[in-house]
Design an enzyme around this catalytic site. Structure first.
Site, PDB file in Angstrom:
ATOM      1  N   CYS A 267      37.241  64.174 -29.839  1.00 27.63           N
ATOM      2  CA  CYS A 267      38.500  63.899 -29.139  1.00 27.63           C
ATOM      3  C   CYS A 267      39.713  64.151 -30.045  1.00 27.63           C
ATOM      4  O   CYS A 267      39.936  63.412 -31.001  1.00 27.63           O
ATOM      5  CB  CYS A 267      38.462  62.452 -28.648  1.00 27.63           C
ATOM      6  SG  CYS A 267      40.015  61.807 -28.045  1.00 27.63           S
TER       7      CYS A 267
ATOM      8  N   CYS B  83      42.196  61.291 -30.246  1.00 29.22           N
ATOM      9  CA  CYS B  83      41.627  60.195 -31.045  1.00 29.22           C
ATOM     10  C   CYS B  83      41.873  60.436 -32.533  1.00 29.22           C
ATOM     11  O   CYS B  83      42.185  59.508 -33.282  1.00 29.22           O
ATOM     12  CB  CYS B  83      40.125  60.065 -30.791  1.00 29.22           C
ATOM     13  SG  CYS B  83      39.692  59.680 -29.087  1.00 29.22           S
TER      14      CYS B  83
END
Length: 100
Positions: free
Chosen positions: A29, A32
């Site tokens: 991600c 993230c």
């Protein structure tokens, strides 16, 4: 206190007492990865007063399902085992601190 990596085994024990900030994330991600340094700064700033934790949703699917994580990163705040706040997406440090 370093960042705590939560699993289904240590979740209840870790979150049941005091304040916790939990980052639900995954290796793949991009957002993230952008949020990770912010989580690290919060961990350093609140060392001793807030447990800063991470949950890898790929490894801990049961926790992701339990908390209905649909998008990552999702950051949740807990106080004495009760959810007190939640935000989805990359947010500035000040906004995440408001959850505490």
């Amino acid at each position: 206190m370093p960042i705590i990596h939560l699993t289904t085994e240590n979740f209840e024990e870790t979150v049941s007492e005091g304040k916790c900030l939990i980052d639900f994330w995954a290796d793949w991600c991009g957002p993230c990865k952008m949020l990770a340094p912010v989580i690290e700064k919060i961990s350093e700033k609140y060392e001793g007063s807030v447990k800063v934790c991470k949950v890898n949703v790929d490894e801990e699917g049961e926790l992701a399902t339990r908390f209905k994580i649909m998008s990552i990163p999702t950051v949740m705040a807990f106080s004495d085992g009760k959810e007190t706040g939640k935000t989805v997406g990359v947010k500035p440090q000040a906004e995440l601190e408001k959850l505490l």
